[in-house]
Motif scaffolding. Structure first.
Motif, PDB file in Angstrom:
ATOM      1  N   LEU A   1       0.798  -1.229   0.000  1.00 21.84           N
ATOM      2  CA  LEU A   1       0.000   0.000   0.000  1.00 21.84           C
ATOM      3  C   LEU A   1       0.826   1.272   0.000  1.00 21.84           C
ATOM      4  O   LEU A   1       0.393   2.293  -0.550  1.00 21.84           O
ATOM      5  CB  LEU A   1      -0.963   0.002   1.195  1.00 21.84           C
ATOM      6  N   GLU A   2       1.998   1.257   0.624  1.00 21.74           N
ATOM      7  CA  GLU A   2       2.862   2.437   0.567  1.00 21.74           C
ATOM      8  C   GLU A   2       3.498   2.503  -0.821  1.00 21.74           C
ATOM      9  O   GLU A   2       4.360   1.691  -1.161  1.00 21.74           O
ATOM     10  CB  GLU A   2       3.939   2.367   1.642  1.00 21.74           C
ATOM     11  N   ALA A   3       3.044   3.436  -1.617  1.00 18.10           N
ATOM     12  CA  ALA A   3       3.517   3.554  -3.004  1.00 18.10           C
ATOM     13  C   ALA A   3       4.443   4.763  -3.097  1.00 18.10           C
ATOM     14  O   ALA A   3       4.033   5.860  -3.471  1.00 18.10           O
ATOM     15  CB  ALA A   3       2.337   3.689  -3.954  1.00 18.10           C
ATOM     16  N   ARG A   4       5.716   4.559  -2.772  1.00 24.68           N
ATOM     17  CA  ARG A   4       6.662   5.663  -2.681  1.00 24.68           C
ATOM     18  C   ARG A   4       7.826   5.535  -3.652  1.00 24.68           C
ATOM     19  O   ARG A   4       8.460   6.522  -4.001  1.00 24.68           O
ATOM     20  CB  ARG A   4       7.221   5.748  -1.258  1.00 24.68           C
ATOM     21  N   TYR A   5       8.118   4.320  -4.079  1.00 26.41           N
ATOM     22  CA  TYR A   5       9.338   4.083  -4.846  1.00 26.41           C
ATOM     23  C   TYR A   5       9.006   3.696  -6.284  1.00 26.41           C
ATOM     24  O   TYR A   5       7.993   3.048  -6.554  1.00 26.41           O
ATOM     25  CB  TYR A   5      10.173   2.984  -4.169  1.00 26.41           C
TER      26      TYR A   5
END
Length: 385
Positions: A136-140
């Motif tokens: 869910l963490e879409a940072r990269y």
């Protein structure tokens, strides 16, 4: 901690099983230090500031939140791992990440989502924490999630013990990237789990007393708390009440930490492990309370259950919060077109299992304040959407 200071049964950064997606090292940090830093910089970690433990955010700025709880867990975990010659950075990373999957409104929010998700496999905040850091963490640019090390993911998945019958996202993820769910986790993960228990019970005692749900004298009827209370009274007979509370709670925390260190050292000596894998393969956890301390801890938990978690003031707030969460889920599951665009694109058809999972993820990431505002936006015609 330097490699020379680590015990053979500690997780060794140089022997990490690595990341799902290979990355260059690039700096002097250990892999677990990099994991910790990535966790701290996530949106999910920042939102913990406005997710409550027991009290809803507007009931007072003094009470603990998921963020302050996680910081306290990390401090206790580092203290224990240092004494046991384990890897402090791995334990800290796990402590800081263990509540990332908690929805708004504490246990009431979790119960609400679990009831709505029952036809689709239910909801568990531990599995949701894994989902946050792996998807869910879409940072990269190169991958979804944080691409944490195998050891950190393992610790998140099974810090409470082996998972014999994994389900839902935990089963799906481990099928493609095995986390050896049938064994115990590392000693560092076990420390994080015990640090969670120590912090949780003690800060709820502190918050409950200061919220006037019960008094320090009533809590002192319990053996462990009573011993600490009497010690403070004997040492400081004229101490102010606020200081009395703080001094009592800090002594209880210290007693629990000392007990975990002593009992864990005894268990480690008994099995004489030569590696972290020996810890994983042990017949029982190696990090634990002694039997008397476990009993004392259970008495505190039982006291808190009846005097705090079931207090009428807390019940009122939790019932309202639970209903708000359930209504948000029902409205968005039946009408995913009302979701923000980035969520709507993934939700699929109204009422579908896919829509349920997307709506659940959306709600689980909310803060208390945002969830209450979203409930008003969805139910009050006078408030713009």
């Amino acid at each position: 901690m330097t490699s020379e200071a680590r015990a053979p049964w500690a997780v060794q950064p140089s022997s990490s099983r690595g990341r799902l997606h290979a990355e260059p090292g690039g700096d002097a940090r250990s892999p677990f230090q990099r994991d910790r830093d990535r966790i701290i910089h996530t949106g999910a970690f920042r939102r913990l500031q406005y997710k409550t433990q027991v009290f809803v955010f507007h009931e007072g700025d003094y009470f603990r939140t998921r963020l302050t709880h996680s910081i306290e867990v990390a401090q206790i975990a580092r203290a224990i791992t240092r004494r046991l010659q384990l890897d402090e950075d791995l334990a800290e990373a796990l402590a800081l990440a263990h509540d990332l999957g908690h929805p708004p409104f504490g246990h009431a929010g979790e119960e609400a989502l679990d009831s709505q998700m029952r036809p689709y496999g239910g909801f568990d905040h531990n599995a949701q924490s894994l989902k946050v850091v792996t998807l869910l963490e879409a940072r990269y640019a190169a991958f979804d999630g944080l691409n944490l090390t195998w050891e950190t993911l393992e610790g998140l998945a099974k810090h409470n013990g082996p998972v014999r019958r994994p389900a839902g996202y935990l089963a799906d993820y481990s099928a493609g990237h095995s986390l050896d769910l049938g064994t115990h986790a590392s000693a560092e993960a076990q420390v994080a789990a015990l640090a969670d228990d120590i912090a949780y019970n003690n800060h709820d005692l502190d918050d409950g007393i200061r919220a006037r749900l019960f008094t320090i004298e009533e809590a002192a009827a319990l053996p462990l708390i009573g011993d600490a209370y009497q010690e403070v009274r004997a040492s400081y007979p004229n101490i102010a009440r606020d200081r009395m509370i703080t001094e009592t709670v800090r002594r209880v925390i210290n007693a629990m930490v000392q007990d975990v260190v002593a009992e864990s050292a005894r268990r480690i000596e008994a099995i004489a492990p030569r590696s972290a894998d020996d810890i994983r393969a042990a017949a029982e956890p190696v990090v634990a309370f002694s039997a008397p301390m476990l009993e004392a801890n259970l008495l505190i938990r039982d006291f808190l259950f009846h005097r705090m978690y079931r207090h009428w003031r807390v019940n009122r707030a939790m019932q309202k919060s639970k209903r708000a969460s359930q209504m948000i889920f029902q409205l968005l599951h039946g009408g995913p077109q009302m979701l923000p665009q980035e969520w709507r694109d993934r939700a699929g058809e109204p009422g579908s299992a896919q829509a349920a999972r997307v709506v659940c993820d959306y709600i689980a990431g909310m803060t208390d304040r945002y969830a209450l505002e979203e409930h008003r936006r969805l139910t009050d015609p006078n408030i713009p959407g």
